[in-house]
Design a protein around this motif. Structure first.
Motif, short mmCIF file in Angstrom:
data_model
loop_
_atom_site.label_atom_id
_atom_site.label_comp_id
_atom_site.label_asym_id
_atom_site.label_seq_id
_atom_site.Cartn_x
_atom_site.Cartn_y
_atom_site.Cartn_z
N ALA A 48 0.90 -1.54 -0.43
CA ALA A 48 0.12 -0.49 0.11
C ALA A 48 0.78 1.31 -0.18
CB ALA A 48 -1.02 0.64 1.22
N ASN A 49 0.26 2.28 -0.79
CA ASN A 49 1.21 3.65 -1.15
C ASN A 49 -0.16 4.62 -0.82
OD1 ASN A 49 0.81 3.79 -3.84
ND2 ASN A 49 2.97 1.87 -3.63
N SER A 50 0.65 6.17 -1.52
CA SER A 50 -0.72 6.67 -1.73
C SER A 50 -1.10 6.58 -3.54
CB SER A 50 0.22 8.27 -1.45
OG SER A 50 0.93 8.18 -2.60
N LEU A 51 -0.35 5.86 -3.95
CA LEU A 51 -1.19 5.95 -5.22
C LEU A 51 -1.90 4.26 -5.47
CD1 LEU A 51 2.86 6.24 -7.69
CD2 LEU A 51 0.55 7.83 -6.41
N ASN A 52 -1.40 3.68 -4.42
CA ASN A 52 -2.62 2.16 -5.25
C ASN A 52 -4.09 2.15 -3.60
OD1 ASN A 52 -1.01 1.62 -2.90
ND2 ASN A 52 -0.25 0.25 -4.50
N SER A 53 -3.72 2.96 -3.12
CA SER A 53 -4.70 3.40 -1.53
C SER A 53 -6.37 4.21 -1.84
CB SER A 53 -4.18 3.98 -0.68
OG SER A 53 -3.38 3.01 0.34
N ALA A 54 -7.26 3.74 -1.36
CA ALA A 54 -8.78 4.11 -1.73
C ALA A 54 -8.54 5.36 -1.13
CB ALA A 54 -9.69 3.38 -1.45
N ARG A 55 -8.81 6.63 -2.77
CA ARG A 55 -9.15 7.57 -2.50
C ARG A 55 -10.12 8.40 -2.98
NH1 ARG A 55 -4.99 6.28 -5.58
NH2 ARG A 55 -4.45 7.12 -7.60
N TYR A 95 8.47 10.12 8.07
CA TYR A 95 8.87 10.64 6.83
C TYR A 95 7.95 9.77 6.05
CZ TYR A 95 12.51 11.52 2.91
OH TYR A 95 12.45 11.88 1.53
N LEU A 96 8.67 8.12 6.04
CA LEU A 96 8.67 7.17 5.07
C LEU A 96 6.66 7.44 4.30
CD1 LEU A 96 10.53 4.09 5.24
CD2 LEU A 96 10.34 5.74 4.26
N GLY A 97 5.45 7.45 5.61
CA GLY A 97 4.52 7.33 5.63
C GLY A 97 3.86 8.37 5.20
N PHE A 98 4.60 9.54 5.29
CA PHE A 98 4.18 11.25 4.87
C PHE A 98 4.78 12.41 4.44
CE2 PHE A 98 1.74 9.19 8.30
CZ PHE A 98 0.95 8.98 8.12
N GLY A 99 6.07 11.69 4.47
CA GLY A 99 7.10 12.71 4.07
C GLY A 99 8.13 13.22 2.80
N GLN A 100 7.28 12.30 2.17
CA GLN A 100 7.93 11.94 1.08
C GLN A 100 6.68 11.79 -0.44
OE1 GLN A 100 9.99 8.49 0.69
NE2 GLN A 100 8.55 6.72 0.68
N GLN A 101 7.12 11.38 -1.76
CA GLN A 101 5.82 10.81 -2.75
C GLN A 101 6.15 9.65 -3.44
OE1 GLN A 101 3.35 11.97 -2.61
NE2 GLN A 101 3.13 13.80 -1.16
N PRO A 102 6.33 8.85 -3.53
CA PRO A 102 4.50 8.45 -3.56
C PRO A 102 4.56 8.25 -2.02
CG PRO A 102 5.67 6.62 -4.42
CD PRO A 102 6.55 8.26 -5.04
#
Length: 334
Positions: A66-73, A291-298
């Motif tokens: 799971a990351n910010s690109l493949n999570s439900a949004r 940082y891994l979960g909220f400080g970088q992209q993705p």
């Protein structure tokens, strides 16, 4: 030899009754202590919602990619379903044994251990020294107590931001060092001084709690023990070693354990002192996980959650061994 047997039950005299089953014991305990269960039920429900669900959800995320690109949004009126996949323990393998494991985990783990040991040692040593001083009969003792509690009473963000201003290149600390013709370190830029500054600020914030806890322990030691030791000709050091330290054993074991857990997970000081992306080599495990979960992209939710599970596992194992070590020492002392 004749052994009497009860014809009704078939049991011999002195035999224990069969132990009731688990269901029967639970039913009996609920009938006997229903009021206690009713009183703690709201707390259990709240903890289950606030702690239990996020923990289980985080544990599940560690087994996915799971990351910010493949999570439900949701974007505007459009809802995008999650597309992350179950990958088992691959996240743990990558963190602990992957090609970048030293840079991404082990270097931060070693620094976190050093940070924890150094801070707790300073907390305890300085706190004990101040507690011994305040336990003496000296003029203005109440005023000193109030002043020494101020760093703990002031909100953490106010304290850390004040230190950040003082540690700036043109801050008060460097100006003072410059007036003495001493080197002016780059407290917030150089890796060594970043770590030194982090330990210094955390020591400033953590000493008051340790001091108050140990002061309470000192005041609970029977004064007649010191009188007896003095009559036996014990020096001040011998009194401290054989009366004070043993008298503080229970308090010390508790505050040291709390200090280790709090310092190991001390997010606020590192985050506020260096920011979410600053000082990468001074990040401890908990701030690195953020940082891994909220400080970088993705944003890598799975790896960040895996760091959280590893942190919890490390502290659980340490606490277990710590209690065993304390129990063994108490048995040897007895």
């Amino acid at each position: 030899m004749t052994v009497a047997i009860d014809r009704a039950t078939g049991n011999r005299p002195g035999d224990r009754a069969p132990r009731p089953g688990l269901g029967q014991r639970i039913r009996y305990g609920f009938q006997k202590h229903w009021y206690a269960y009713a009183m703690i039920a709201p707390v259990v429900v709240v903890l289950g919602v606030i702690v239990g669900y996020p923990l289980l959800r985080g544990l599940y995320l560690t087994l996915t990619d799971a990351n910010s690109l493949n999570s439900a949004r949701t974007i505007g009126v459009n809802h995008i379903d999650a597309t992350y996949k179950f990958i088992g323990i691959d996240n743990y393998k990558d963190i602990l044994f992957g090609p970048l494991s030293y840079d991404r985990f082990w270097s931060h783990f070693l620094w976190t251990v050093f940070w924890t040991v150094a801070c707790v040692a300073l907390h305890y040593t300085i706190g004990l020294g101040l507690a011994l001083m305040l336990n003496q009969k000296l003029r203005g003792r109440t005023f000193y107590r109030l002043m020494l509690v101020v760093p703990w009473a002031v909100p953490t963000f106010v304290t850390v931001f004040s230190w950040r201003i003082m540690l700036a290149d043109s801050g008060a600390l460097n100006q003072f060092l410059g007036s003495l013709h001493l080197p002016q370190p780059q407290w917030l830029e150089d890796t060594f001084w970043q770590r030194f500054a982090a330990i210094m600020v955390n020591t400033w914030c953590g000493v008051p709690f340790m001091m108050l806890s140990l002061l309470g322990g000192l005041q609970s030691i029977d004064s007649t023990l010191y009188e007896a030791a003095e009559m036996d000709g014990a020096s001040a050091w011998q009194q401290f070693r054989h009366v004070t330290l043993p008298g503080l054993r229970s308090v010390s074991s508790t505050v040291v354990l709390l200090g280790i857990i709090w310092t190991f997970n001390q997010f606020a000081i590192i985050f506020l002192l260096f920011g979410p992306t600053g000082a990468p080599d001074a990040q401890i495990l908990v701030t690195w996980a953020y940082y891994l979960g909220f400080g970088q992209q993705p944003r890598d939710f799975a790896q960040s959650a895996a760091y959280g599970v590893l942190l919890l596992s490390i502290l659980t194992v340490f606490t277990s061994f710590y209690f065993r070590w304390l129990k063994r020492n108490d048995q040897l002392a007895a």
